[in-house]
Design an enzyme around this catalytic site. Sequence first.
Site, PDB file in Angstrom:
ATOM      1  N   ARG A  11      24.940  16.026  18.204  1.00 50.39           N
ATOM      2  CA  ARG A  11      26.156  16.737  17.816  1.00 50.39           C
ATOM      3  C   ARG A  11      25.863  17.760  16.715  1.00 50.39           C
ATOM      4  NH1 ARG A  11      29.886  14.678  15.167  1.00 50.39           N
ATOM      5  NH2 ARG A  11      28.727  12.999  14.182  1.00 50.39           N
ATOM      6  N   ASN A  21      20.135  17.706  12.681  1.00 51.01           N
ATOM      7  CA  ASN A  21      19.356  17.793  13.912  1.00 51.01           C
ATOM      8  C   ASN A  21      18.472  19.029  13.990  1.00 51.01           C
ATOM      9  OD1 ASN A  21      20.101  15.372  15.397  1.00 51.01           O
ATOM     10  ND2 ASN A  21      22.160  16.240  15.471  1.00 51.01           N
ATOM     11  N   ARG A  70      27.718  22.728  27.329  1.00 48.88           N
ATOM     12  CA  ARG A  70      28.119  22.284  25.996  1.00 48.88           C
ATOM     13  C   ARG A  70      28.990  21.044  26.147  1.00 48.88           C
ATOM     14  NH1 ARG A  70      24.771  25.241  25.668  1.00 48.88           N
ATOM     15  NH2 ARG A  70      24.517  27.114  24.396  1.00 48.88           N
ATOM     16  N   GLN A 107      16.993   8.938  20.415  1.00 41.02           N
ATOM     17  CA  GLN A 107      17.764   9.394  19.262  1.00 41.02           C
ATOM     18  C   GLN A 107      17.006  10.503  18.528  1.00 41.02           C
ATOM     19  OE1 GLN A 107      20.426   6.646  16.744  1.00 41.02           O
ATOM     20  NE2 GLN A 107      18.425   6.532  15.782  1.00 41.02           N
ATOM     21  N   ARG A 164      11.816 -22.189   4.130  1.00 43.40           N
ATOM     22  CA  ARG A 164      10.786 -21.156   4.173  1.00 43.40           C
ATOM     23  C   ARG A 164      11.112 -20.135   5.264  1.00 43.40           C
ATOM     24  NH1 ARG A 164       5.110 -22.977   5.212  1.00 43.40           N
ATOM     25  NH2 ARG A 164       6.103 -23.749   7.122  1.00 43.40           N
TER      26      ARG A 164
END
Length: 232
Positions: A11, A21, A70, A107, A164
């Site tokens: 975006r 980005n 887009r 990503q 532990r």
Amino acid sequence: MARVIATICARGGSKGLPRKNVLPFAGQPLIAHTIAQALACPGIDGVYVSTDDDEIAAVAQAHGARVPYRRPAALASDQAPKIPAIEHLVQHLEGAGARIDVVVDLQPTSPLREPHDIAGALALADQAPLVVSVTEPSHNPYYSLVEVQADGTLALSKSTGAARRQDVPAVWGLNGSIYVWQRAALRQAAGQGFWTVPMRPFAMPRERSVDIDDALDFAMAEWLFQRREAGR
């Protein structure tokens, strides 16, 4: 042979780190690193970017990705989830005649992954409807992750009575870097939710698992990147 594509959702709006980005990261726009990693993976047949932003689209195309349209504003707001945006892109490509069997969603804010990470996750694609990249978390809910109780005191999020770290079950954190979807599983998740899909993990080390959300993440990721490159 299965038709495999990579999708990258980016975006234009970003409140934590504006324009992240396309910010310069180690000499290239941030998204360019993810595009290069996908293009370097021989199992991927095409790399597609979904964006609502003209600058991101131009950068993506300049670095070898395809940007077929887009993204609609309804799928690009801060509140809009990502899975419907991926499904929208895949449906668009299928509407144009493409056959898609596997979708590798990457990503763009995870620049430290390497092509062999993508290939490793993709190699597990036939073992589950979805393969997700994970890493060992810094806090374990059985040992050090706590929740505030009604009286204001703290208690372990999950407790086995173990004293532990070595005695508690292993846990993983989704690092957001790689998602390998079977086509039907992506469709299901878009309609019914992410956690309705059975998934298997693909483990990545913490030094390749930074997800950039703010300026501190950006600086840490760039330092790790530079240290890695200096050691090669």
